[in-house]
Design a protein around this motif. Structure first.
Motif, short mmCIF file in Angstrom:
data_model
loop_
_atom_site.label_atom_id
_atom_site.label_comp_id
_atom_site.label_asym_id
_atom_site.label_seq_id
_atom_site.Cartn_x
_atom_site.Cartn_y
_atom_site.Cartn_z
N PRO A 234 0.68 -1.39 0.03
CA PRO A 234 -0.18 -0.11 -0.18
C PRO A 234 0.81 1.27 0.03
CG PRO A 234 0.14 -0.93 2.15
CD PRO A 234 1.00 -1.73 1.52
N ASP A 235 2.27 1.10 -0.23
CA ASP A 235 2.86 2.46 0.18
C ASP A 235 2.96 3.32 -1.28
OD1 ASP A 235 3.94 1.23 2.31
OD2 ASP A 235 5.27 0.00 1.11
N PHE A 236 2.82 2.78 -2.54
CA PHE A 236 2.78 3.57 -3.68
C PHE A 236 1.62 4.48 -3.53
CE2 PHE A 236 1.94 4.66 -7.93
CZ PHE A 236 2.92 5.13 -8.32
N PRO A 237 0.31 4.06 -3.38
CA PRO A 237 -0.85 4.78 -3.28
C PRO A 237 -0.66 6.09 -2.28
CG PRO A 237 -1.42 2.59 -3.20
CD PRO A 237 -0.18 2.39 -2.88
N ALA A 238 0.09 5.68 -1.22
CA ALA A 238 0.04 6.59 0.04
C ALA A 238 1.30 7.53 -0.57
CB ALA A 238 0.55 5.97 1.13
N PHE A 239 2.19 7.08 -1.22
CA PHE A 239 3.08 8.11 -1.72
C PHE A 239 2.69 9.12 -2.86
CE2 PHE A 239 6.48 8.99 -4.84
CZ PHE A 239 7.17 10.01 -4.12
N ILE A 240 2.00 8.46 -3.58
CA ILE A 240 1.53 9.40 -4.84
C ILE A 240 0.66 10.39 -4.31
CG2 ILE A 240 -0.08 7.79 -5.94
CD1 ILE A 240 1.70 9.01 -8.31
N GLN A 241 -0.25 9.66 -3.22
CA GLN A 241 -1.46 10.71 -2.83
C GLN A 241 -1.00 11.84 -2.12
OE1 GLN A 241 -4.84 10.02 -2.70
NE2 GLN A 241 -5.41 11.83 -1.00
N GLN A 242 0.29 11.54 -1.28
CA GLN A 242 0.78 12.76 -0.44
C GLN A 242 1.80 13.57 -1.39
OE1 GLN A 242 2.48 11.07 3.06
NE2 GLN A 242 0.90 9.58 3.30
N LEU A 243 2.31 13.23 -2.44
CA LEU A 243 3.28 13.97 -3.21
C LEU A 243 2.47 14.96 -4.00
CD1 LEU A 243 6.17 14.04 -4.46
CD2 LEU A 243 5.17 12.61 -6.42
N ALA B 113 -7.73 -10.03 -0.33
CA ALA B 113 -6.24 -9.59 0.40
C ALA B 113 -5.88 -8.39 -0.11
CB ALA B 113 -5.32 -11.01 0.11
N ARG B 114 -6.13 -7.98 -1.40
CA ARG B 114 -5.45 -6.96 -2.31
C ARG B 114 -6.07 -5.59 -1.65
NH1 ARG B 114 -3.46 -5.96 -7.05
NH2 ARG B 114 -3.53 -8.06 -7.51
N PRO B 115 -5.22 -4.80 -1.41
CA PRO B 115 -5.59 -3.21 -1.10
C PRO B 115 -6.67 -2.85 -1.81
CG PRO B 115 -3.20 -3.27 -1.11
CD PRO B 115 -3.70 -4.77 -1.57
N GLN B 116 -7.65 -2.05 -1.63
CA GLN B 116 -8.59 -1.69 -2.54
C GLN B 116 -8.45 0.03 -2.54
OE1 GLN B 116 -11.05 -3.56 -4.10
NE2 GLN B 116 -9.74 -5.20 -3.12
N ALA B 117 -8.37 0.61 -3.58
CA ALA B 117 -8.35 1.96 -3.88
C ALA B 117 -9.59 2.94 -3.37
CB ALA B 117 -8.05 2.45 -5.51
N VAL B 118 -9.30 3.81 -2.50
CA VAL B 118 -10.31 4.57 -1.95
C VAL B 118 -10.27 6.07 -2.75
CG1 VAL B 118 -11.47 5.76 -0.14
CG2 VAL B 118 -10.36 3.57 0.18
N ALA B 119 -11.45 6.44 -3.51
CA ALA B 119 -11.26 7.69 -4.26
C ALA B 119 -11.70 8.91 -3.29
CB ALA B 119 -12.34 7.62 -5.26
N ILE B 120 -10.36 9.58 -2.79
CA ILE B 120 -10.37 10.48 -1.93
C ILE B 120 -10.76 11.83 -3.01
CG2 ILE B 120 -8.91 12.02 -0.30
CD1 ILE B 120 -9.53 9.18 0.45
N PRO B 121 -11.64 12.78 -2.65
CA PRO B 121 -11.93 13.91 -3.46
C PRO B 121 -10.89 14.80 -3.62
CG PRO B 121 -13.49 13.71 -1.58
CD PRO B 121 -12.45 12.78 -1.37
N VAL B 206 -6.32 6.80 6.10
CA VAL B 206 -7.00 6.50 4.68
C VAL B 206 -6.83 7.72 3.84
CG1 VAL B 206 -8.90 5.78 3.43
CG2 VAL B 206 -8.54 4.56 5.50
N ALA B 207 -6.99 8.80 4.14
CA ALA B 207 -7.09 10.17 3.23
C ALA B 207 -5.74 10.03 2.81
CB ALA B 207 -7.64 11.32 3.99
N SER B 208 -4.73 9.80 3.67
CA SER B 208 -3.34 10.04 3.22
C SER B 208 -2.75 8.78 2.44
CB SER B 208 -2.34 10.38 4.30
OG SER B 208 -2.49 9.26 5.27
N ARG B 209 -3.41 7.71 2.32
CA ARG B 209 -2.97 6.52 1.72
C ARG B 209 -3.72 6.11 0.63
NH1 ARG B 209 -1.28 2.02 5.57
NH2 ARG B 209 -2.47 0.70 4.04
N ALA B 210 -5.05 6.71 0.60
CA ALA B 210 -5.70 6.36 -0.77
C ALA B 210 -6.12 5.04 -0.99
CB ALA B 210 -5.00 6.78 -2.00
N SER B 211 -5.89 4.09 -0.06
CA SER B 211 -6.33 2.56 -0.03
C SER B 211 -6.53 2.00 1.52
CB SER B 211 -5.27 1.83 -0.90
OG SER B 211 -4.23 1.58 0.11
N VAL B 212 -7.53 0.88 1.20
CA VAL B 212 -7.65 0.11 2.38
C VAL B 212 -7.17 -1.22 1.89
CG1 VAL B 212 -9.30 1.64 3.48
CG2 VAL B 212 -10.15 -0.24 1.92
N ASP B 213 -6.48 -1.95 3.27
CA ASP B 213 -6.25 -3.33 3.00
C ASP B 213 -6.45 -3.83 4.42
OD1 ASP B 213 -3.41 -3.67 4.15
OD2 ASP B 213 -3.38 -1.83 3.41
#
Lengths: 388, 293
Positions: A234-243, B113-121, B206-213
């Protein structure tokens, strides 16, 4: 007592998981052990690859097994994405009589499995582990199957240079071989071809606060025109979101681990991100036909190219047993090691003359408007690929 | 640059503080370190995801997710911890591990098991400039939410009867029961509050990660535990202090350590924790009464 209970649990597991179709009575059986992650961080990679392998084995068994002769009994055990647990289940699979071992999509657990299979001469193939040091760390029984990290990195670096990018920031994590080394291979090729590394940063995997690192990037005297990383979920989504959240619009490139539905689902956030794959289903290609067959077999379309890679492992094993003419692990190992220009689904696969990391084409992809778009297929010049 | 890193530190520290506070509230009343606190965060994340997929507008989805965390915490108490009431600290601890493990497996097998992307506005991934430096909307929200939540909690504990009873229960539960306050109510409220805090923290996370797992709760609960111990186990102001301290140390080390030493950041942070505990064995701001552990 404990031992007995363990054994009966093992038998139950074997009978439950055995991939069996109606067998001709005379067929011999070969046990393939699959020490793979069904849970944990590697599961999103191991599972698709394993699904492809299972499809290949189902098809081969319907035709009598490997080389039409050795019916495959595939025993699957969960490593829970844990390196120590991988060693435990590998030992259990060896005890169950595995003559071929399939290991997880990452170097570290694959090495721990290989340390057990190497002394016994059991050929071991990683599902999509791509660190080129992986095969050297274990020895002559260990084979990679996916395009190696240094090969992928060379393809991406060549592309970045051709695009006119000259300054790169490398983001790595020491926590996994793939994430630590791939960007560094990129850096070597990039520098050799006239590029410059303007900064390096690290992160802790699964602990995704990138704010400090991102502020450091912002503060660089010389701003990069590209950020290269091998971070994945889950690191890549977090990185690009914060970037992007910090207002930085520098392009980010990665490698195969970000070619997943999760990353694709990030939509606009990953616009312009370039990554690699093992193949691309052009109209009329073998891969397109495979994807259709897989969808029919599994009930859903392939998520990535890990499925086809897993399927090709089945084909490679079939070819190797044919050449070996027996189910002797050593003979199978030698046959894989001498494979040359074998026609897989994605292109020609060669092991002969390599360090058991295959030579095969690399596909470059780019996310655009939430969709993966094909860029090009390349086979980097061997002289450009940095040593592991 | 330095101002920017301070904002980063406060933003991360705020999330840790909310989490540590959630652990500390429950610990102060029932003497349980709830390691399933992280799974409340995971639950919140999945509820948010499901609500967004179902087409619920973002603010309503956030509200729903936080409420679900609170309800989940109360349900956890009712189903798993109430039957264990009065059991030893070890039994409680093991129960919380069991609940945590069970929920992880349910999330893994029930969702993916896969992280799911969360659409943050989009507006949440933006940034605005004040003078020389830019502040991300995400970190700004994070700081504001943490501060508002801390003030609201302080108000609740100081100005309401239940709040007063909870503070008293943290000091001596038996006396509070003698005063005619029902134990179940106090304990349920403690879990409700901890669930709310977990829900808020999960939203920021979650807002800073854009995904939940399925495993996303593990790291934050570990951090919260460290923060709560450093602050003084069972002490609410201590948990807040510990959370902010941990966040600040982590960000400042990441910002200043040279690349060669940066991988040792966590080791350095934990050495710092040990150093703090050597000087102040009861934590930065010890609980009023030494806990019955």
């Amino acid at each position: 007592m404990r031992h007995i209970r363990k054994r009966s649990a093992l038998l139950t597991a074997i009978s439950a998981i055995t991939v069996a179709t109606a067998a001709p009575a005379f067929a011999e059986e070969i046990i393939i052990g699959a020490a793979t992650a069904q849970t944990g961080g590697l599961a999103p990679y191991d599972q698709p690859a394993l699904a492809g392998l299972r499809m290949a084995i189902d098809e081969l068994n319907a035709k009598g097994g490997l080389a039409g002769k050795y019916k495959v009994n595939l025993i699957i055990k969960d490593t829970r994405s844990d390196t120590a647990q991988t060693a435990t289940v590998t030992q259990e699979l060896i005890d169950a009589g595995a003559k071929i071992m399939i290991t997880p999509c990452d170097a570290d657990p694959s090495i721990s499995a290989g340390q057990l299979t190497q002394p016994l001469g059991i050929p071991s193939l990683t599902l999509c582990g791509s660190a080129p040091v992986l095969t050297q760390a274990v020895g002559d029984v260990m084979f990679g199957t996916y395009p190696a990290d240094n090969l992928q990195a060379t393809a991406v670096a060549d592309f970045a240079i051709a695009e006119g990018k000259r300054k790169v920031f490398l983001l790595t994590s020491p926590d996994a071989t793939y994430v630590a080394n791939l960007p560094e291979y990129f850096g070597k090729v990039f520098e050799k071809k006239g590029g410059k590394i303007v900064g390096r940063g690290t992160f802790t995997m699964n602990q995704p606060d990138f704010s400090a690192e991102i502020t450091n990037i912002k503060g660089l005297a010389e701003q990069p025109d590209l950020i290269m990383t091998a971070a994945y979920e889950p690191d890549f989504p977090a990185f690009i979101q914060q970037l992007r959240g910090a207002g930085i619009n520098i392009p980010v490139y990665g490698a195969d681990a970000i070619g997943t539905p999760t990353i694709k689902a990030l939509g606009k956030l990953v616009d312009g991100v370039v990554y690699t794959a093992a193949g691309y289903p052009e109209a009329g290609s073998k891969l397109e036909a495979f994807n259709a067959a897989f969808a029919k077999h599994a009930g859903h379309a392939p998520e990535s190219t890990y499925e086809v890679n897993g399927y090709e492992i089945g084909l490679i094993l079939d070819e190797a047993v044919k050449t070996a003419g027996s189910d002797d692990p050593k003979a199978i190992r030698d046959a894989i090691a001498n494979l040359k220009d074998f026609e897989g689904i994605t292109g020609k696969i060669t092991y002969a003359g390599t360090d058991r990391m295959p030579l095969r084409p690399v596909v470059l992809m780019r996310y655009e408007d939430g969709e993966p778009k094909y860029v090009e297929t390349v086979v980097p010049a061997a002289a450009d690929v940095p040593a592991p | 640059m330095i101002a920017q890193q301070i904002i980063n530190a406060v933003s991360l520290g705020g999330v840790y503080a909310l989490l540590a506070l959630g652990l500390a509230i429950v610990f102060s009343i029932v003497g349980l370190i709830n390691f399933a606190h992280g799974e409340l965060m995971t639950l919140t994340g999945y509820v948010l995801l499901a609500a967004l997929i179902a087409g619920v507008p973002f603010p309503a989805a956030v509200l729903l997710a936080v409420i679900c965390a609170a309800v989940g915490a109360v349900a956890m108490e009712r189903l798993a911890f109430r039957p264990m009431r009065g059991a030893s600290v070890t039994s409680l601890l093991l129960t919380s591990f069991a609940v945590s493990g069970l929920l992880k497996v349910i999330f893994q097998n029930g969702v993916s098991a896969r992280p799911q992307a969360v659409a943050i506005p989009n507006w949440m991934t933006g940034a605005f400039s004040i003078g020389d430096f830019t502040i991300g909307v995400g970190p700004a929200i994070s700081i504001v939410v943490s501060i508002v939540a801390l003030i609201a909690l302080e108000f609740f504990l100081k100005r309401t009867v239940t709040g007063t009873a909870m503070r008293a229960a943290a000091e001596d539960f038996d006396v509070v029961r003698l005063m005619g306050i029902p134990a179940n109510r106090i304990i349920a409220t403690a879990f409700l509050l901890s669930g709310l805090l977990a829900g808020l923290a999960a939203m920021l996370w979650v807002a800073s990660r854009a995904s939940v797992d399925p495993l996303m709760g593990f790291t934050p609960v570990l951090k919260a535990f460290i923060a709560a111990v450093v602050g003084g186990l069972g002490s609410l102001p201590g948990a807040v202090a510990g959370g902010f301290l941990l966040g600040v140390i982590e960000v400042l080390l990441q910002a200043t350590l040279p690349a060669a030493i940066a991988p040792y950041r966590d080791a350095i942070v934990l050495s710092g924790v040990i150093a703090v505990l050597l000087i102040r064995p009861q934590g930065l701001i010890p609980a009023v009464r030494v806990q019955r552990s």
